[in-house]
Design an enzyme around this catalytic site. Sequence first.
Site, PDB file in Angstrom:
ATOM      1  N   HIS A 153       0.839  -1.217   0.000  1.00 26.33           N
ATOM      2  CA  HIS A 153       0.000   0.000   0.000  1.00 26.33           C
ATOM      3  C   HIS A 153       0.863   1.252   0.000  1.00 26.33           C
ATOM      4  CE1 HIS A 153       0.233   1.005   4.364  1.00 26.33           C
ATOM      5  NE2 HIS A 153       0.180  -0.276   4.584  1.00 26.33           N
TER       6      HIS A 153
ATOM      7  N   ASP B 168       6.190   0.718   6.625  1.00 23.93           N
ATOM      8  CA  ASP B 168       4.742   0.620   6.451  1.00 23.93           C
ATOM      9  C   ASP B 168       4.268   1.708   5.515  1.00 23.93           C
ATOM     10  OD1 ASP B 168       2.127  -0.137   6.685  1.00 23.93           O
ATOM     11  OD2 ASP B 168       1.839   0.635   8.708  1.00 23.93           O
TER      12      ASP B 168
ATOM     13  N   GLU C 251      -4.968   2.338   2.346  1.00 25.27           N
ATOM     14  CA  GLU C 251      -5.107   1.141   3.195  1.00 25.27           C
ATOM     15  C   GLU C 251      -5.279   1.541   4.651  1.00 25.27           C
ATOM     16  OE1 GLU C 251      -3.995  -2.104   5.885  1.00 25.27           O
ATOM     17  OE2 GLU C 251      -2.972  -0.207   5.683  1.00 25.27           O
ATOM     18  N   GLU C 252      -4.561   2.609   5.059  1.00 27.48           N
ATOM     19  CA  GLU C 252      -4.464   2.901   6.495  1.00 27.48           C
ATOM     20  C   GLU C 252      -5.748   3.432   7.119  1.00 27.48           C
ATOM     21  OE1 GLU C 252      -2.260   1.977   8.353  1.00 27.48           O
ATOM     22  OE2 GLU C 252      -0.315   1.910   7.352  1.00 27.48           O
TER      23      GLU C 252
ATOM     24  N   ASP D 288       2.894  -6.363   3.563  1.00 25.38           N
ATOM     25  CA  ASP D 288       2.569  -5.238   4.450  1.00 25.38           C
ATOM     26  C   ASP D 288       2.919  -5.569   5.892  1.00 25.38           C
ATOM     27  OD1 ASP D 288       1.614  -2.868   5.484  1.00 25.38           O
ATOM     28  OD2 ASP D 288      -0.494  -3.477   5.429  1.00 25.38           O
TER      29      ASP D 288
ATOM     30  N   HIS E   8       3.727   3.081  12.724  1.00 31.80           N
ATOM     31  CA  HIS E   8       2.828   4.228  12.872  1.00 31.80           C
ATOM     32  C   HIS E   8       3.394   5.320  13.784  1.00 31.80           C
ATOM     33  CE1 HIS E   8      -1.065   1.837  11.610  1.00 31.80           C
ATOM     34  NE2 HIS E   8      -0.055   1.674  10.764  1.00 31.80           N
TER      35      HIS E   8
HETATM   36 ZN   LIG Z   1       0.587  -1.162   6.397  1.00 36.80          ZN
END
Ligand SMILES: [Zn+2]
Length: 475
Positions: free
Chosen positions: A285, A297, A331-332, A359, A431
Amino acid sequence: MQQKPLLTLIAAALLCAGAHAATPGNDPAALNQIREAALRSDWAFERTADMTDLIGPRLSGSAGYAAAVTQVAEAMRKLGAKVTLQPVKVPHWVRGAETAALVEYKGRPAGVSQKVVLTALGGSGATPAGGLTAQVIVVRNFDELKARAAEVKGRIVLFNVPFDQGLAAGGQAGQAYGQVVRYRGGGTRMAAEMGAVAALVSSAGGANYRLPHTGSSGLQDGARIPAAAVTVEDAQLMARLAARGPVSMHLVLTPQTLPDADSFNVIADYPGTDKADEIVIVSGHLDSWDLGTGANDDATGVASAMAVVETLKRLDFRPRRTIRVIAWANEENGGRGAAAYLQGYKDSVHHHFAAIESDAGSGRPFGMRSSAPQSANKLFAPLQAALEPIGAAALQRADALSTGDLGGLEQAGVPSFTPLIDTSDYFHYHHTAADTLDKVDPQNLRKHVALMTSLTWFLANVEQPIGRWSGPVKQ
Ligand SMILES: [Zn+2]
């Protein structure tokens, strides 16, 4: 004299090979060549660097995401892939100010307040510009919150749920993450429904560097209360102070939810030969959270999917089935990219032979997970043999992988695949502002590309049908 025509013939044959790409199928020698070619290249690392150092964060709706679409499309066109930008409407949430302090608690010396380190969750509502002050209720789970329902109205709810680091160290990082992250979604929503003025969750992260980990809240229009992730250290501080007596927080969170924005999935096809109408997706993603640069990520996932085509191009190998690289949008915080693809290709889902998504970062890969029928497992022996030299031969079957972007295709019958990766430190930075290029190990990324390319190639050429996804195995 006899030699001259022979040499001419050899030269002609070599020229020929250049002009007409080879289609060696799943020949063991070809699989070995693919693995070795991937291990020799830093192309995926360079693409990861371009995406993270030149662009940085790529949250849906941002200029960074738009720049990433252009960057990936250009790189894939340069490889000769057929690029399509599929339009997608995405949520557009923008972070604002975010500060907090504990301004009242039992035993507080006059003039003292305690700073709390936090970051707004995606979809969070806003406090007034000057902030709000309210008492904090600390709970450890949903049941405790329900038991204290009478106290919730007008208060700030904190879910103090620890991330099980032992579980992560034992190879179950995803499970440890899942145990915490359900409070980020379900907990914030429940607090809003019960009348809380704000919701806080302990960060869903595997190491305590007093770093807040953002992510999607479960909040929707009409019920957007301010919601943030506090660091594990600050959640524990609040729990200790709450055990002494009432705790009050002054909280400032000023994110904005803007109208949905125009965006794109990037789709790049490397056409097949005799089975060109059958598709093998390989993907990651393209969006990321906004605090760091989304290196693990999921820039590495996208870059390694892109590198599948680069590696095969370099070898001049052509697959039988079409290899479709997808850099997914959103995606997030919405999954709109995957939904748009499913909608756009709903009449040709049966042409999708298999789909791969990476991912879970770029830790050392050690194999693959698959939701293809169990009966297909034995077909993968030649692929596993080719991945043995890099220690990536494991093949694990699951009833459903439900990856971020392939879940819908899987439910529609397309078997999913994903690399098996050592994620024991993935959630340390996940994140956070620290998900940056320096966390990517170039050698692990080369192995990752070797695995992704070998698996994609294998699926694009395998002779026997691997079957459709059919849900949990019937006993
Ligand atoms: Zn991800």
